[in-house]
Design a protein around this motif. Sequence first.
Motif, PDB file in Angstrom:
ATOM      1  N   SER A 172     -21.216  12.037  -1.888  1.00 33.26           N
ATOM      2  CA  SER A 172     -21.518  12.128  -0.035  1.00 33.26           C
ATOM      3  C   SER A 172     -21.239  10.849   0.547  1.00 33.26           C
ATOM      4  N   ILE A 173     -22.410  10.269  -0.178  1.00 33.42           N
ATOM      5  CA  ILE A 173     -23.079   8.678  -0.107  1.00 33.42           C
ATOM      6  C   ILE A 173     -21.590   8.153  -1.100  1.00 33.42           C
ATOM      7  N   THR A 174     -21.403   8.013  -1.937  1.00 27.96           N
ATOM      8  CA  THR A 174     -20.659   8.015  -2.416  1.00 27.96           C
ATOM      9  C   THR A 174     -19.131   6.790  -1.883  1.00 27.96           C
ATOM     10  N   VAL A 175     -18.210   8.644  -1.220  1.00 29.26           N
ATOM     11  CA  VAL A 175     -16.573   8.090  -0.441  1.00 29.26           C
ATOM     12  C   VAL A 175     -17.878   7.555   0.806  1.00 29.26           C
ATOM     13  N   ALA A 176     -18.748   7.920   1.318  1.00 30.51           N
ATOM     14  CA  ALA A 176     -18.530   7.264   3.115  1.00 30.51           C
ATOM     15  C   ALA A 176     -18.683   6.423   2.626  1.00 30.51           C
ATOM     16  N   ALA A 177     -19.482   5.526   1.803  1.00 31.56           N
ATOM     17  CA  ALA A 177     -19.400   4.257   2.164  1.00 31.56           C
ATOM     18  C   ALA A 177     -18.306   2.781   1.572  1.00 31.56           C
ATOM     19  N   ALA A 178     -17.529   3.929   0.384  1.00 29.46           N
ATOM     20  CA  ALA A 178     -16.339   3.339   0.280  1.00 29.46           C
ATOM     21  C   ALA A 178     -15.048   3.655   1.301  1.00 29.46           C
ATOM     22  N   LEU A 179     -15.415   4.495   2.524  1.00 33.88           N
ATOM     23  CA  LEU A 179     -14.453   4.447   3.531  1.00 33.88           C
ATOM     24  C   LEU A 179     -13.113   3.566   3.580  1.00 33.88           C
ATOM     25  N   PRO A 180     -14.307   2.746   4.051  1.00 35.65           N
ATOM     26  CA  PRO A 180     -13.165   1.520   4.695  1.00 35.65           C
ATOM     27  C   PRO A 180     -12.032   0.708   3.390  1.00 35.65           C
ATOM     28  N   VAL A 181     -12.712   0.863   2.447  1.00 33.24           N
ATOM     29  CA  VAL A 181     -12.026  -0.351   1.478  1.00 33.24           C
ATOM     30  C   VAL A 181     -11.192   0.570   1.393  1.00 33.24           C
ATOM     31  N   VAL A 182     -10.897   2.412   0.205  1.00 33.13           N
ATOM     32  CA  VAL A 182     -10.452   3.364   0.137  1.00 33.13           C
ATOM     33  C   VAL A 182      -9.006   3.289   1.635  1.00 33.13           C
ATOM     34  N   ALA A 183      -8.894   3.050   2.372  1.00 38.32           N
ATOM     35  CA  ALA A 183      -8.394   3.167   3.675  1.00 38.32           C
ATOM     36  C   ALA A 183      -7.395   1.658   3.623  1.00 38.32           C
ATOM     37  N   GLY A 184      -8.798   0.444   3.637  1.00 37.69           N
ATOM     38  CA  GLY A 184      -7.716  -0.474   3.468  1.00 37.69           C
ATOM     39  C   GLY A 184      -6.987  -0.839   2.274  1.00 37.69           C
ATOM     40  N   LEU A 185      -7.049  -0.466   1.154  1.00 34.76           N
ATOM     41  CA  LEU A 185      -5.604  -0.360  -0.421  1.00 34.76           C
ATOM     42  C   LEU A 185      -5.063   0.414   0.104  1.00 34.76           C
ATOM     43  N   ALA A 186      -5.286   2.113   0.508  1.00 30.88           N
ATOM     44  CA  ALA A 186      -3.678   2.863   1.034  1.00 30.88           C
ATOM     45  C   ALA A 186      -3.253   2.849   2.077  1.00 30.88           C
ATOM     46  N   TYR A 187      -3.470   2.073   3.087  1.00 30.34           N
ATOM     47  CA  TYR A 187      -2.863   1.013   4.324  1.00 30.34           C
ATOM     48  C   TYR A 187      -2.530  -0.324   4.750  1.00 30.34           C
ATOM     49  N   GLY A 188      -3.380  -0.690   3.887  1.00 32.79           N
ATOM     50  CA  GLY A 188      -3.810  -2.412   4.417  1.00 32.79           C
ATOM     51  C   GLY A 188      -4.584  -2.828   5.558  1.00 32.79           C
ATOM     52  N   TRP A 189      -5.190  -4.213   5.633  1.00 35.58           N
ATOM     53  CA  TRP A 189      -6.021  -4.374   5.892  1.00 35.58           C
ATOM     54  C   TRP A 189      -5.885  -4.356   7.675  1.00 35.58           C
ATOM     55  N   ASN A 190      -6.176  -3.406   8.048  1.00 33.27           N
ATOM     56  CA  ASN A 190      -6.149  -3.162   9.880  1.00 33.27           C
ATOM     57  C   ASN A 190      -7.106  -2.884  10.126  1.00 33.27           C
ATOM     58  N   TRP A 191      -6.953  -4.233  10.127  1.00 32.60           N
ATOM     59  CA  TRP A 191      -8.857  -4.816  10.306  1.00 32.60           C
ATOM     60  C   TRP A 191     -10.120  -4.100  11.430  1.00 32.60           C
ATOM     61  N   PRO A 192      -8.923  -3.805  13.208  1.00 34.52           N
ATOM     62  CA  PRO A 192      -9.860  -3.197  13.807  1.00 34.52           C
ATOM     63  C   PRO A 192     -10.219  -1.439  13.580  1.00 34.52           C
ATOM     64  N   LEU A 193      -9.014  -0.912  12.588  1.00 31.55           N
ATOM     65  CA  LEU A 193      -9.271  -0.087  11.677  1.00 31.55           C
ATOM     66  C   LEU A 193     -10.041   0.512  11.547  1.00 31.55           C
ATOM     67  N   VAL A 194      -9.710  -0.857  10.352  1.00 32.76           N
ATOM     68  CA  VAL A 194     -10.992  -0.877   9.201  1.00 32.76           C
ATOM     69  C   VAL A 194     -12.896  -0.498   9.607  1.00 32.76           C
ATOM     70  N   VAL A 195     -12.641  -0.673  10.675  1.00 31.10           N
ATOM     71  CA  VAL A 195     -14.143  -1.761  11.375  1.00 31.10           C
ATOM     72  C   VAL A 195     -14.882  -0.094  11.276  1.00 31.10           C
ATOM     73  N   THR A 196     -13.966   0.213  12.398  1.00 32.62           N
ATOM     74  CA  THR A 196     -13.998   1.878  12.784  1.00 32.62           C
ATOM     75  C   THR A 196     -14.251   2.727  12.096  1.00 32.62           C
ATOM     76  N   LEU A 197     -13.413   2.629  11.115  1.00 29.42           N
ATOM     77  CA  LEU A 197     -14.019   3.925   9.801  1.00 29.42           C
ATOM     78  C   LEU A 197     -14.995   3.988   9.213  1.00 29.42           C
ATOM     79  N   ALA A 198     -15.481   2.046   8.745  1.00 31.10           N
ATOM     80  CA  ALA A 198     -16.650   1.439   8.140  1.00 31.10           C
ATOM     81  C   ALA A 198     -17.953   2.305   9.042  1.00 31.10           C
ATOM     82  N   VAL A 199     -17.829   1.710  10.622  1.00 30.02           N
ATOM     83  CA  VAL A 199     -18.755   2.594  11.628  1.00 30.02           C
ATOM     84  C   VAL A 199     -19.304   4.178  11.678  1.00 30.02           C
ATOM     85  N   ALA A 200     -18.137   5.308  11.129  1.00 27.54           N
ATOM     86  CA  ALA A 200     -17.868   6.940  10.320  1.00 27.54           C
ATOM     87  C   ALA A 200     -17.912   6.575   9.522  1.00 27.54           C
TER      88      ALA A 200
END
Length: 260
Positions: A172-200
Amino acid sequence: MPTMLFDNSINWGPLVAYLVATFLVCGIPFGKIIARAKGVDIQKVGSGNIGTTNVAREIGKGAAALTLLLDAGKGALATGLASWLFQQPNFVLTNATGISVAPTGTGGWLVGLVMVAAVWGHIFSPFLHFHGGKGIAVGVGSLLGFLLPVALIELFLFIVLVVATKRVSIGSITVAAALPVVAGLAYGWNWPLVVTLAVAGWTVVWAHRSNMRKLAEGKEGAFAFHEAGTGTEPVGSDDAASDAKGGSSEPGSGSGEAGR
């Protein structure tokens, strides 16, 4: 590269109303409701957490599966509906022809905010004096409704880690911490979205702070389903039970409890 929208592109009234509704709906404590139907107050047994893991430990597989389905479902409903509804003319977007709320779009971060609201609603449930679960199930559900490839990658990593370590909290901790990185690698670094995913994601990590302390102390117990015919373990009944069952006087702090 996508950038933040200007204020005149957003109809803030409907957006805020949707976020509040998401917070309230995702605050529904399905684990507690399901456990109560079985005659158990889930906040008074095991780790005291309302999530899937504690339900599995203290009640059983069927109740845990239903808790997982409903918690993930409310997250998927929130982001899935937002992905469609926010794209409709003059609802959330105004004077913004051509703006997309898709993961690669300029407005993708708006659906990211919905995920934040879903996770916060579950963790800070308004129906339980702002003490809820730990956000994994609702978080994964939110990803399924909006970022399916990311959800599948996260689920794969989670399963591998849990199988390898027998500790749900590590996955749980690992995948939650890695979420913004995984999303950035999968979809590109759409920074406003990456930031909201990091908050979550990092809110979920924060919700697991007691598990991290247990892991550091070597006291995080291995996960096991509740066995039919055995009783439930009161929260914090004794040290041995705490290590084996995840119990603690602090709700949601038990060893092995990922508190989805």
